[in-house]
Design a protein around this motif. Structure first.
Motif, PDB file in Angstrom:
ATOM      1  N   ARG B 392      18.212 -44.546 -28.925  1.00  0.00           N
ATOM      2  CA  ARG B 392      17.220 -45.619 -28.819  1.00  0.00           C
ATOM      3  C   ARG B 392      17.874 -46.984 -29.065  1.00  0.00           C
ATOM      4  O   ARG B 392      17.658 -47.936 -28.307  1.00  0.00           O
ATOM      5  N   ARG B 393      18.715 -47.049 -30.085  1.00  0.00           N
ATOM      6  CA  ARG B 393      19.325 -48.349 -30.409  1.00  0.00           C
ATOM      7  C   ARG B 393      20.336 -48.772 -29.333  1.00  0.00           C
ATOM      8  O   ARG B 393      20.391 -49.941 -28.962  1.00  0.00           O
ATOM      9  N   TRP B 394      21.145 -47.840 -28.869  1.00  0.00           N
ATOM     10  CA  TRP B 394      22.094 -48.217 -27.796  1.00  0.00           C
ATOM     11  C   TRP B 394      21.342 -48.789 -26.592  1.00  0.00           C
ATOM     12  O   TRP B 394      21.759 -49.781 -26.006  1.00  0.00           O
ATOM     13  N   VAL B 395      20.239 -48.157 -26.236  1.00  0.00           N
ATOM     14  CA  VAL B 395      19.479 -48.644 -25.080  1.00  0.00           C
ATOM     15  C   VAL B 395      18.832 -49.993 -25.386  1.00  0.00           C
ATOM     16  O   VAL B 395      18.988 -50.964 -24.631  1.00  0.00           O
ATOM     17  N   MET B 396      18.138 -50.060 -26.500  1.00  0.00           N
ATOM     18  CA  MET B 396      17.334 -51.258 -26.776  1.00  0.00           C
ATOM     19  C   MET B 396      18.194 -52.471 -27.128  1.00  0.00           C
ATOM     20  O   MET B 396      17.801 -53.604 -26.868  1.00  0.00           O
ATOM     21  N   GLU B 397      19.346 -52.233 -27.732  1.00  0.00           N
ATOM     22  CA  GLU B 397      20.179 -53.357 -28.180  1.00  0.00           C
ATOM     23  C   GLU B 397      21.356 -53.606 -27.239  1.00  0.00           C
ATOM     24  O   GLU B 397      22.280 -54.348 -27.577  1.00  0.00           O
ATOM     25  N   ARG B 398      21.324 -52.987 -26.068  1.00  0.00           N
ATOM     26  CA  ARG B 398      22.505 -53.040 -25.198  1.00  0.00           C
ATOM     27  C   ARG B 398      22.904 -54.457 -24.820  1.00  0.00           C
ATOM     28  O   ARG B 398      24.091 -54.749 -24.685  1.00  0.00           O
ATOM     29  N   LYS B 399      21.918 -55.328 -24.615  1.00  0.00           N
ATOM     30  CA  LYS B 399      22.262 -56.669 -24.123  1.00  0.00           C
ATOM     31  C   LYS B 399      22.874 -57.551 -25.216  1.00  0.00           C
ATOM     32  O   LYS B 399      23.373 -58.634 -24.922  1.00  0.00           O
ATOM     33  N   ALA B 400      22.816 -57.077 -26.459  1.00  0.00           N
ATOM     34  CA  ALA B 400      23.436 -57.830 -27.558  1.00  0.00           C
ATOM     35  C   ALA B 400      24.808 -57.270 -27.924  1.00  0.00           C
ATOM     36  O   ALA B 400      25.479 -57.807 -28.806  1.00  0.00           O
ATOM     37  N   VAL B 401      25.222 -56.198 -27.266  1.00  0.00           N
ATOM     38  CA  VAL B 401      26.499 -55.569 -27.614  1.00  0.00           C
ATOM     39  C   VAL B 401      27.653 -56.461 -27.166  1.00  0.00           C
ATOM     40  O   VAL B 401      27.685 -56.913 -26.029  1.00  0.00           O
ATOM     41  N   SER B 402      28.585 -56.716 -28.072  1.00  0.00           N
ATOM     42  CA  SER B 402      29.739 -57.531 -27.669  1.00  0.00           C
ATOM     43  C   SER B 402      31.075 -56.832 -27.892  1.00  0.00           C
ATOM     44  O   SER B 402      32.098 -57.311 -27.403  1.00  0.00           O
ATOM     45  N   SER B 403      31.076 -55.728 -28.612  1.00  0.00           N
ATOM     46  CA  SER B 403      32.335 -54.984 -28.765  1.00  0.00           C
ATOM     47  C   SER B 403      32.008 -53.518 -29.018  1.00  0.00           C
ATOM     48  O   SER B 403      30.877 -53.171 -29.375  1.00  0.00           O
ATOM     49  N   ILE B 404      33.013 -52.663 -28.873  1.00  0.00           N
ATOM     50  CA  ILE B 404      32.806 -51.249 -29.143  1.00  0.00           C
ATOM     51  C   ILE B 404      32.406 -51.036 -30.605  1.00  0.00           C
ATOM     52  O   ILE B 404      31.680 -50.086 -30.927  1.00  0.00           O
ATOM     53  N   ASP B 405      32.847 -51.944 -31.468  1.00  0.00           N
ATOM     54  CA  ASP B 405      32.472 -51.816 -32.883  1.00  0.00           C
ATOM     55  C   ASP B 405      30.963 -51.948 -33.081  1.00  0.00           C
ATOM     56  O   ASP B 405      30.416 -51.372 -34.024  1.00  0.00           O
ATOM     57  N   ASP B 406      30.293 -52.680 -32.211  1.00  0.00           N
ATOM     58  CA  ASP B 406      28.838 -52.757 -32.309  1.00  0.00           C
ATOM     59  C   ASP B 406      28.219 -51.382 -32.076  1.00  0.00           C
ATOM     60  O   ASP B 406      27.277 -50.979 -32.773  1.00  0.00           O
ATOM     61  N   LEU B 407      28.732 -50.655 -31.079  1.00  0.00           N
ATOM     62  CA  LEU B 407      28.173 -49.329 -30.787  1.00  0.00           C
ATOM     63  C   LEU B 407      28.494 -48.352 -31.915  1.00  0.00           C
ATOM     64  O   LEU B 407      27.655 -47.543 -32.315  1.00  0.00           O
ATOM     65  N   ILE B 408      29.725 -48.422 -32.406  1.00  0.00           N
ATOM     66  CA  ILE B 408      30.118 -47.535 -33.505  1.00  0.00           C
ATOM     67  C   ILE B 408      29.330 -47.891 -34.767  1.00  0.00           C
ATOM     68  O   ILE B 408      28.900 -47.006 -35.516  1.00  0.00           O
ATOM     69  N   GLY B 409      29.116 -49.191 -34.967  1.00  0.00           N
ATOM     70  CA  GLY B 409      28.340 -49.637 -36.127  1.00  0.00           C
ATOM     71  C   GLY B 409      26.943 -49.027 -36.157  1.00  0.00           C
ATOM     72  O   GLY B 409      26.436 -48.642 -37.210  1.00  0.00           O
ATOM     73  N   MET B 410      26.332 -48.922 -34.979  1.00  0.00           N
ATOM     74  CA  MET B 410      24.985 -48.315 -34.938  1.00  0.00           C
ATOM     75  C   MET B 410      25.045 -46.857 -35.371  1.00  0.00           C
ATOM     76  O   MET B 410      24.141 -46.361 -36.047  1.00  0.00           O
TER      77      MET B 410
END
Lengths: 420, 420
Positions: B392-410
């Motif tokens: 859910r978070r990867w989908v909903m927050e995708r447009k704010a992602v700026s690095s792979i660390d953002d995805l790992i952080g979630m």
């Protein structure tokens, strides 16, 4: 019959030999022929029955090269198949808004179709400040029907892929990729621009942010297979009169971004608006027609958006978002919001693709008659400079666009200071 | 030979009749056969020379229906042509990273290929907490080579369209459209989920913003023809050992969004990470392997991004943005910025497509063995609930992602409170 280009001497014999022509012509003895092609790619003949002038057809035959440059741009004749397929599809989806197809000969790469005797090319009419009270209605219907019903909103997944596979059209797509999205913005032999706007042209070619933005729009153009688009829907591809509108020449058709077609229509109307700084010296007369054109732009988008949404609600047969997907409390509101965002995205892409087309028409290989017919280079430069500035803004500000008024506002702002 | 499904009794006779098999087998007298298919769509046989066990092949034959459901899902056998074409293309572009193709019989809808005797399915190895020191290097090379060299960044416009036209694959694309992007999020007979996470599953199906976002990702999946993607690149489609990696089963291949393949790899590694809440009771052991997996995710993206950029700079042959387009003062910096934004967009789409795939694996028809092999439903629910929340978070927050660390952080944030 093996392929050979027809000429004025061989066309009638060819027509007489086609069984379907007996439905069009009450006799073959009094047929006459004239070549009327002014395009770059094809031969175009009108065949008329002099005894019954209402009996006439257009015969259009593909040449195996780009005519404007002799043999230097070889092109497959297959494009005539794409044009015919698209014409048939447009007749099916938007009846009365495309010329009727009477006959097609794949081996000869030719199509025989309705001769629109009562219509004129829209570009000419607009330069002459004509009024077309039904155009916004007609073109918005054409756009909605040709785009919606060939998209994933209406077709099933497999239906859409199989239809798409019949519109590969790799040769003519390359022409648009080069001539709309690439060559105008870099050094290229074919580029052609008014020396009086050289500073503005060179500034575009050196602007890093604008170049990146154009490349982003090109990426979308090359990869976003949303619907069967006409892909050359300028006002030279529209024949009309006060009552009737026909979209012609869909040989560039392929599955691409819907916004490209919508943007082409709106951007061409605004290019015509700008051309009246050259064509219409009387300020009041000019302002009045320009206001009419901007209102037409607004009206086309509003009618498009409304019809697209209504068509979607009434025909949600495609597999992108089936009815059942929205079957939860608040689901209909969510579906409405999804449709709203879909149209909002389209409008932003209209700004992007339309903006690029402003630029290419002022600095690339192919200008438009609205501008080239302004004989005074200084007056033409006024229109061209504005076109570049508006195009730049549509592209650069596309992601902030929230209504058609934003796009129109940029036109009005850029034109506010013009004294001519 | 007219199509007929082979069985253990007819396979050897068929193999003996294929001329190319003489290159693989030193004699035909001691061949043995075993059926090893566990897929849903195909028969899979291993043919081995018992006298020379190193001589063996995989023979894979398409069935005309989806096997898991008997005859109820008819499918064209043409998919075996797509699989073979994709395997050949992968061998060409990423040699050593796909099984070698020995023979192909279009009429029989079968392919004969290298038997990977020394490799295991990655999913199994990951559940057993194995380490694959070269995997990030290998899979990032596979992704870069298979995606870049089939995109508009490398191919000319016509080359790409003609290659794309050989991968219509409308039937298997529909399966993914339905089973990844649609059915899991609405009432559908085939859906299958753990009753212990029913609240989370139902919440997804009723969440207007999430449903709109999933529909937007589906629209991108259905229309963005960027490159030849594998389209089923989960860890069950990867066979490997400590030294060697092979990507198998590309029967879903088509021209789609690059981020779908990248997202599939990263998301499957994180699903495996979550599965260790069930598989690995020792907290220290679990934490250590989970840290390894997250580092692998980070490493894959970084290597992908670096290799993609280097490959692009060294092979900018495609027509999207030719060298000459950047030929102005500051142009090389603009090109670098364009590439940076291209990869940033890809990462955001990785979040979107990868996020959707977290959801579908926990609430749709097909789960993954990493999860289903957790026998304790409560422990499985821990992993599934986290997968849904991360997806859910990867989908909903995708447009704010700026690095792979953002995805790992979630992932880290959602897992921070887990006590098991």
């Amino acid at each position: 019959m093996a392929y050979h280009p027809l000429d004025e001497n061989t066309v009638i014999q060819y027509v007489v030999g086609r069984p379907l022509m007996a439905k069009i012509f009450s006799n073959f003895e009094t047929l006459s022929v004239s070549e009327v092609g002014d395009g770059n790619l094809n031969l175009v003949f009108i065949v008329r029955n002099e005894a019954h002038p209402e009996e006439s057809v257009i015969l259009k035959q593909a040449l195996p090269f780009l005519r404007v440059a002799g043999d230097s741009w070889p092109l497959t004749r297959e494009r005539m198949r794409y044009e015919t397929q698209a014409l048939l599809k447009h007749n099916e989806l938007a009846p009365g808004l495309a010329p009727e197809v009477y006959d097609f000969d794949e081996e000869m790469s030719l199509v025989i179709m309705e001769n629109l005797q009562e219509h004129e090319i829209m570009r000419k009419g607009l330069v002459a400040r004509k009024y077309y009270p039904h155009f916004a209605d007609h073109i918005s219907t054409f756009l909605v029907n040709s785009l919606f019903f060939t998209s994933d909103l209406y077709l099933t997944g497999p239906e859409k892929k199989l239809l798409e596979a019949t519109f590969v059209n790799e040769q003519l797509r390359k022409l648009q990729e080069d001539f709309v999205y690439t060559n105008p913005y870099m050094e290229s032999e074919e580029n052609n621009w008014n020396p009086l706007v050289d500073d503005a042209v060179q500034a575009v070619r050196r602007d890093p942010e604008l170049k990146i933005a154009i490349a982003e729009m090109k990426q979308a153009y090359m990869t976003h297979a949303e619907a069967l688009i006409h892909a050359d829907l300028h006002t030279g591809s529209i024949m009309l009169n006060a009552e009737d509108t026909r979209v012609i020449d869909p040989e560039f058709s392929f599955f691409g971004p819907m916004a490209y077609d919508i943007g082409a229509v709106l951007q061409n109307l605004i290019l015509n608006y700008l051309s009246h700084y050259g064509h219409t010296p009387d300020p009041a007369e000019r302002a009045s027609y320009q206001a009419y054109l901007l209102e037409m732009v607004r009206d086309i988008w509003h009618q498009f958006a409304q019809k697209f949404d209504e068509t979607w609600k009434a025909n949600n047969r495609g597999e992108l978002v089936p009815e059942k997907y929205w079957d939860f409390p608040g689901g209909q509101e969510a579906f409405a919001e999804y449709r709203r965002r879909y149209l909002h995205r389209l409008l932003q892409e209209v700004a992007g693709h339309g903006g690029v087309k402003f630029l290419r028409r002022t600095m690339g290989i192919v200008s438009v008659w609205d501008l080239t017919s302004i004989e005074d280079a200084e007056k033409r430069a006024v229109a061209e400079r504005l076109a570049i500035q508006i195009g730049r803004r549509w592209v650069m500000e596309r992601k902030a666009v929230s209504s058609i008024d934003d796009l129109i506002g940029m036109v009005e702002e850029e034109c506010a200071g013009v004294a001519i």
